[in-house]
Structures are given as C-alpha cells and as structure tokens.
Design a protein around this motif. Structure first.
Motif, PDB file in Angstrom:
ATOM      1  N   HIS A  58     -41.848  22.745  -2.139  1.00 29.43           N
ATOM      2  CA  HIS A  58     -42.817  22.634  -1.041  1.00 29.43           C
ATOM      3  C   HIS A  58     -44.029  23.526  -1.288  1.00 29.43           C
ATOM      4  O   HIS A  58     -45.186  23.080  -1.145  1.00 29.43           O
ATOM      5  N   THR A  83     -40.442  18.170   6.463  1.00 27.20           N
ATOM      6  CA  THR A  83     -41.336  18.618   5.398  1.00 27.20           C
ATOM      7  C   THR A  83     -41.058  17.917   4.091  1.00 27.20           C
ATOM      8  O   THR A  83     -41.975  17.611   3.327  1.00 27.20           O
ATOM      9  N   TRP A  84     -39.773  17.633   3.818  1.00 27.99           N
ATOM     10  CA  TRP A  84     -39.454  17.041   2.520  1.00 27.99           C
ATOM     11  C   TRP A  84     -40.030  15.646   2.378  1.00 27.99           C
ATOM     12  O   TRP A  84     -40.330  15.208   1.266  1.00 27.99           O
ATOM     13  N   ASP A  87     -43.516  16.283   1.220  1.00 30.37           N
ATOM     14  CA  ASP A  87     -43.512  16.738  -0.172  1.00 30.37           C
ATOM     15  C   ASP A  87     -43.343  15.566  -1.144  1.00 30.37           C
ATOM     16  O   ASP A  87     -43.935  15.562  -2.223  1.00 30.37           O
ATOM     17  N   ARG A 185     -39.152  26.412   4.467  1.00 30.89           N
ATOM     18  CA  ARG A 185     -39.396  25.204   5.243  1.00 30.89           C
ATOM     19  C   ARG A 185     -38.829  25.342   6.654  1.00 30.89           C
ATOM     20  O   ARG A 185     -38.043  26.232   6.932  1.00 30.89           O
TER      21      ARG A 185
END
Length: 253
Positions: A58, A83-84, A87, A185
């Motif tokens: 990240h 968040t992933w 990313d 994260r």
C-alpha cells in the motif's frame, strides 16, 4: 532492474494482493495442511506476514501513484471499498503508465521494493508441501527471506544468509513493526481485534467501539458497508495506554 521487469512485477502484485487478503482474513479458509484433506484456517504467523506485505504494498503503490498523478478509482462504489481494492487499481494502472520510464533513478527504488514484496508474497501464497509454519521475515536487513519452521522450534536458520535466530525474537520484531506502523492500512473494530489477538493481545471489538463513542480513538474512514475503520497503530496505542506494562504486549520488557 529493467523497466519491463518492473512492469511485470506490478502486474503480478495486482494478482498477489487479492491472494494476500485471502490469507489475512481469518474468515476465509485456505488449505495449508495438505494432510488434513480439507481447508483450514490460515495460521496466525501467515496472517501477520500477509498483513505486513499488504501494508508495504500500500505504501509503495500509493506513493508512486501520487508521484505520477494517478487518480484513485473513478467508480463511486469502488471508492468506499477496502484499501486493498484501491491498491489493485494502482498496481494495474502503474503497470502500463508511461511515467515509469521518465525518472529511472527514482523508479529503481520503487522497482526494488516492489520486487521484494512480490518475492515475499509468492513465498507466502505458495507454501512448501512439507509441514511447516511461517515464523516471519529474516531480521537481517540485507535478507528478509521468509523463515519457516516446525511448531515448537526455538531457533531457526535462514537458508539464504545462514544466520540463526530465536523464533520469539523474530515474532516480537514483527509484532512491533506491524502494531507501531502509522501507515498501516485501515481495519474495522472486529478486524483489529483479530489481528491483535494473533499478536497475543486480547481486546474485544465492543471495547474499541466504546473508545470511539468516548472519543479516545478516532476512525479514519468507513468501509464499503459503512462501518468505521481505524488505523491499527491507533488501536494498539490505545490498548497500551489502557494496559501499561509488559503483561499484554509481546516482546515488551
């Protein structure tokens, strides 16, 4: 490292991020014990290793995307996802971005970090067939090879740099890197409690939610379901303030 290799690693990382998330999530069962014949919960050491790699990915991807002015996902529904997901978007966009070739010296730093993450992620997502557990990355700053061993082992020797380490030392280093990482994260109260439990720290999700209501911990956003999310380091620091001393924090003396 060549530009072509860098782009190839970014393409691979876009796939590996999803696989790392599956390892990290204790609600998802991954078959690690071939002899068992059925899916088993991913070992805590593997989940922590996946979390650390996702954090590194990240930071690397978000920083590079900011330098090259790559916007986040345009889909409004996508913007509130974990968040992933973002990313993965960045990795795919960066893999075809012409700017990778514009500043070769700067790009080399990102290329090396990306290659390190991809190498470690492949080791984690494709474990060996022999029975073993992941202890963590080699503490040697020039190595970082993923170390494995058998349950109950007190020491392990790195097959790359040949240094021998105490397994508890490796685990404690991993815990503190993970829990004190201000760039970690986001996680929900439930996810944060699960990660802390794997580190030997027991805290209930309801306690974290109570801290939010009291204003002693502040969410840093919401997930796709509208649940508040927090920086893992903030939760850990609040736990440390609540429970001073070494009894509830691994590796603290």
């Amino acid at each position: 490292m060549s530009e072509e290799e860098f782009r190839s690693d970014l393409q691979a990382l876009a796939i590996l991020i999803s696989q790392l998330h599956d390892i990290e999530d204790p609600a998802i069962h991954v078959t690690y014990d071939q002899a068992a014949g059925h899916p088993t919960t991913t070992p805590a050491g593997s989940r922590l290793a996946a979390t650390e790699l996702l954090d590194k990915a990240h930071i690397n991807l978000a920083t590079l995307a900011r330098i090259l002015n790559i916007p986040g996902p345009e889909d409004p529904d996508h913007q509130n996802q974990a968040t992933w997901h973002t990313d993965i978007h960045y990795a795919r966009q960066l893999a075809t971005h012409p700017g990778l070739a514009l500043t070769p010296c700067e790009m080399q730093l990102f290329a090396q970090e990306t290659h390190w993450i991809v190498t470690r992620a492949r080791e984690l997502t494709n474990p060996p067939q022999q029975p073993s557990i992941i202890i963590g990355p080699c503490p040697n700053p020039q190595c970082g090879h993923t170390l494995r061993g058998n349950p109950g082992d007190h020491t392990t020797t790195c097959p790359h740099c040949h240094n021998t380490w105490q397994t508890n030392t490796i685990r404690n280093l991993n815990y503190h890197k993970l829990l004190n990482n201000k760039h970690s994260r986001s996680c929900t109260a439930t996810q944060g409690a699960r990660i802390l439990k794997a580190c030997g720290i027991t805290i209930s999700p309801s306690t974290i939610r109570t801290w939010k209501q009291q204003g002693t911990i502040t969410p840093n956003g919401t997930n796709q379901q509208g649940q508040p999310t927090y920086a893992l380091a903030d939760i850990f620091q609040r736990v440390s303030a609540k429970q001073p001393g070494s009894g509830n924090r691994p590796g603290v003396s």
